[in-house]
Design a protein around this motif. Structure first.
Motif, PDB file in Angstrom:
ATOM      1  N   LYS A 179       0.876  -1.103  -0.095  1.00  0.00           N
ATOM      2  CA  LYS A 179      -0.031   0.055  -0.054  1.00  0.00           C
ATOM      3  C   LYS A 179       0.955   1.238  -0.134  1.00  0.00           C
ATOM      4  O   LYS A 179       1.621   1.296   0.847  1.00  0.00           O
ATOM      5  N   GLU A 236      -3.187   5.909   1.257  1.00  0.00           N
ATOM      6  CA  GLU A 236      -4.638   5.979   1.497  1.00  0.00           C
ATOM      7  C   GLU A 236      -5.221   7.365   1.707  1.00  0.00           C
ATOM      8  O   GLU A 236      -4.538   7.809   2.618  1.00  0.00           O
ATOM      9  N   VAL A 245      -6.565   8.876 -13.875  1.00  0.00           N
ATOM     10  CA  VAL A 245      -5.360   9.542 -13.874  1.00  0.00           C
ATOM     11  C   VAL A 245      -4.786  10.142 -14.868  1.00  0.00           C
ATOM     12  O   VAL A 245      -4.793   9.575 -15.982  1.00  0.00           O
ATOM     13  N   VAL A 253      -4.361  12.101  -9.820  1.00  0.00           N
ATOM     14  CA  VAL A 253      -5.291  11.182  -9.465  1.00  0.00           C
ATOM     15  C   VAL A 253      -6.686  11.990  -9.148  1.00  0.00           C
ATOM     16  O   VAL A 253      -6.784  12.813  -8.461  1.00  0.00           O
ATOM     17  N   ALA A 294      -0.506  11.743  -7.306  1.00  0.00           N
ATOM     18  CA  ALA A 294      -0.354  10.248  -7.584  1.00  0.00           C
ATOM     19  C   ALA A 294       0.751   9.712  -6.578  1.00  0.00           C
ATOM     20  O   ALA A 294       0.583   8.431  -6.407  1.00  0.00           O
ATOM     21  N   GLY A 324      -0.970  11.073  -2.457  1.00  0.00           N
ATOM     22  CA  GLY A 324      -2.101  11.129  -2.380  1.00  0.00           C
ATOM     23  C   GLY A 324      -2.786  12.471  -1.597  1.00  0.00           C
ATOM     24  O   GLY A 324      -4.009  12.510  -1.345  1.00  0.00           O
ATOM     25  N   ARG A 364       1.391   2.066 -10.593  1.00  0.00           N
ATOM     26  CA  ARG A 364       0.514   1.695  -9.588  1.00  0.00           C
ATOM     27  C   ARG A 364      -1.051   1.384 -10.133  1.00  0.00           C
ATOM     28  O   ARG A 364      -1.399   1.642 -10.978  1.00  0.00           O
ATOM     29  N   TYR A 409      -4.818   1.971  -8.496  1.00  0.00           N
ATOM     30  CA  TYR A 409      -5.807   2.999  -7.539  1.00  0.00           C
ATOM     31  C   TYR A 409      -6.986   2.322  -7.625  1.00  0.00           C
ATOM     32  O   TYR A 409      -7.690   2.119  -8.721  1.00  0.00           O
ATOM     33  N   ALA A 416      -3.845   3.461  -3.080  1.00  0.00           N
ATOM     34  CA  ALA A 416      -2.785   3.310  -3.978  1.00  0.00           C
ATOM     35  C   ALA A 416      -1.980   2.170  -3.667  1.00  0.00           C
ATOM     36  O   ALA A 416      -1.529   2.204  -2.502  1.00  0.00           O
ATOM     37  N   GLY A 464       1.199   0.011  -4.962  1.00  0.00           N
ATOM     38  CA  GLY A 464       2.571  -0.116  -5.613  1.00  0.00           C
ATOM     39  C   GLY A 464       3.043  -1.698  -5.583  1.00  0.00           C
ATOM     40  O   GLY A 464       2.793  -2.564  -4.863  1.00  0.00           O
TER      41      GLY A 464
END
Length: 413
Positions: free
Chosen positions: A30, A33, A46, A51, A65, A68, A398, A400, A409, A411
């Motif tokens: 993660k 958030e 995106v 985002v 992005a 967050g 990533r 989302y 998000a 990754g």
């Protein structure tokens, strides 16, 4: 805008759900958030390093992005309270559909449902959040409070296309329709209304799938069991929203009676074919240039009850089945062949990127990646409870995901 961006539902107007430029990811982690002011039912968009997400609280956010962090947010009004609706399972009811980005005007478009059962189209400057377009876009037929706008918006040739269906429970006087408005100014609206007395909602989350000068929509059940009323169908609309073509299964009357219609899944475009599935569990292959009317399918096979939107790569369709994703292929003669059925109960809408299929178990709050050749689970990670029909956005390196509390998000470490 680059090919690595995600400007609309399932990446492009064909709704392929494929992020072709995404590199393979490492161990899923993660990245961040973002807790927002309501549930995020639509796919995040995106564009570059931003985002975009919209909530049931009727707020549109631009987020960094990488972190967050909120770049800008715009609260566009008070959402419709559940107490003011005749039925439904979203409370409050604000922005439910996936937004769409227009690179010609640098606007992000959203359809907000506001208190008083008002439906308002908004165009926001993607760089600043300034509202550049705000106009009522009401469904042309039926009771406004009974109409829900869940299907993804489509931007095509200077217009925004908006599809309407009903609330969970199929209550009240609603009739499915598609309305379009110019991306700039207050020019006239265009509309198409399903020729049924009631219902016939267009609510599949993927909205319209575009091929050439046709927009393909799936239509839900109607009330008629005697004379065909345009419901339980796949329709092809021209850009001016006149009807170009239509398909319905021979079982349409029974589908209407038993709520087993095609309206639960956005049509998938597979080369010269349209693949359509729905609640009955039968998959139909149609000719894109001639849908065939009632009973005009090229082939049909039992596949699965399907809800949401599929991903398409070449001749393979990754189907959003209620009991977990399946992969099928459609050969040159339009015949359906089963490849695999994943052993995970993830009923979200799959997407493809980084050499993996990504799919969400919304109730369990888990994001899975699957081997596209076998359906075997490669990785999984907890993301929190996601809305029904949730689908990941894949951009750059990533994923989302919209959840009931904001955006997560994911990754690769």
């Amino acid at each position: 805008m680059s090919g690595s961006d995600w400007p609309t539902y399932h990446h492009d107007n064909a709704r392929t759900g494929v992020a072709s430029g995404m590199a393979p990811v490492g161990t899923l982690v993660k990245a961040w958030e973002a807790r927002l002011d309501g549930a995020v039912y639509g796919q995040p968009l995106v564009i570059g390093d931003v985002v975009f997400a919209a909530t049931e609280g009727d707020t549109i956010y631009a987020l960094e992005a990488s972190t967050g962090k909120v770049v800008w947010s715009v609260h566009v009004g008070t959402p419709m309270p559940g107490s003011g609706l005749p039925c439904g399972n979203i409370d409050p009811l604000g922005i439910t559909s996936t937004m769409a980005y227009d690179d010609q005007t640098n606007q992000v478009f959203a359809l907000a449902e506001l208190s008083g059962a008002n439906h308002v189209l908004l165009g926001l400057d993607a760089s600043t959040g300034a509202i550049r377009l705000r106009r009522p876009v009401e469904p042309p037929k039926g009771e406004r409070a009974a109409q829900q706008q869940r299907s993804a918006l489509t931007v095509l040739d200077g217009r925004v296309y908006i599809a309407y269906g009903g609330l969970f429970g199929d209550c009240g006087d609603y009739v499915g329709s598609v309305v379009s408005a110019p991306t700039i100014g207050d020019g006239p609206l265009a509309e198409y209304v399903i020729p049924t007395a009631r219902e016939g909602g267009i609510w599949a989350p993927g909205g319209g799938a575009v091929a050439g000068d046709r927009l393909y929509y799936a239509v839900g059940n109607g009330e008629s069991m005697t004379d065909f009323d345009g419901s339980d169908s796949v329709i092809a609309l021209r850009p001016d929203l006149t009807l170009a073509d239509r398909f319905a299964p021979t079982t349409w009357a029974d589908d209407n009676a038993a709520d087993l219609d095609l309206g639960s899944m956005t049509p998938a475009l597979v080369g010269p074919w349209v693949y359509a599935g729905g609640k009955r569990g039968v998959g139909y292959v149609l000719r894109a240039d001639h849908l065939g009317g009632i009973g005009g399918e090229v082939s049909q096979e039992r596949v699965c009850p399907a809800f949401g939107g599929d991903a398409v790569s070449g001749d393979t369709v990754f189907v959003s089945c209620a009991d977990g994703p399946r992969a099928i292929t459609i050969d040159g003669a339009g015949q359906i062949h089963s490849r695999w059925h994943a052993a995970v109960h993830a009923s979200g809408s799959p997407v493809l990127g980084g050499g993996q299929v990504w799919v969400i178990d919304n109730d369990g709050g888990t994001l899975y990646t699957l081997d596209p050749d076998s359906g075997d689970v490669r990785q999984q990670i907890h993301i929190g409870t996601a809305p029904h029909f949730a689908s990941p956005t894949l951009a750059h390196d990533r994923a989302y995901v919209g959840t009931l509390s904001g955006v997560v998000a994911i990754g690769g470490a």
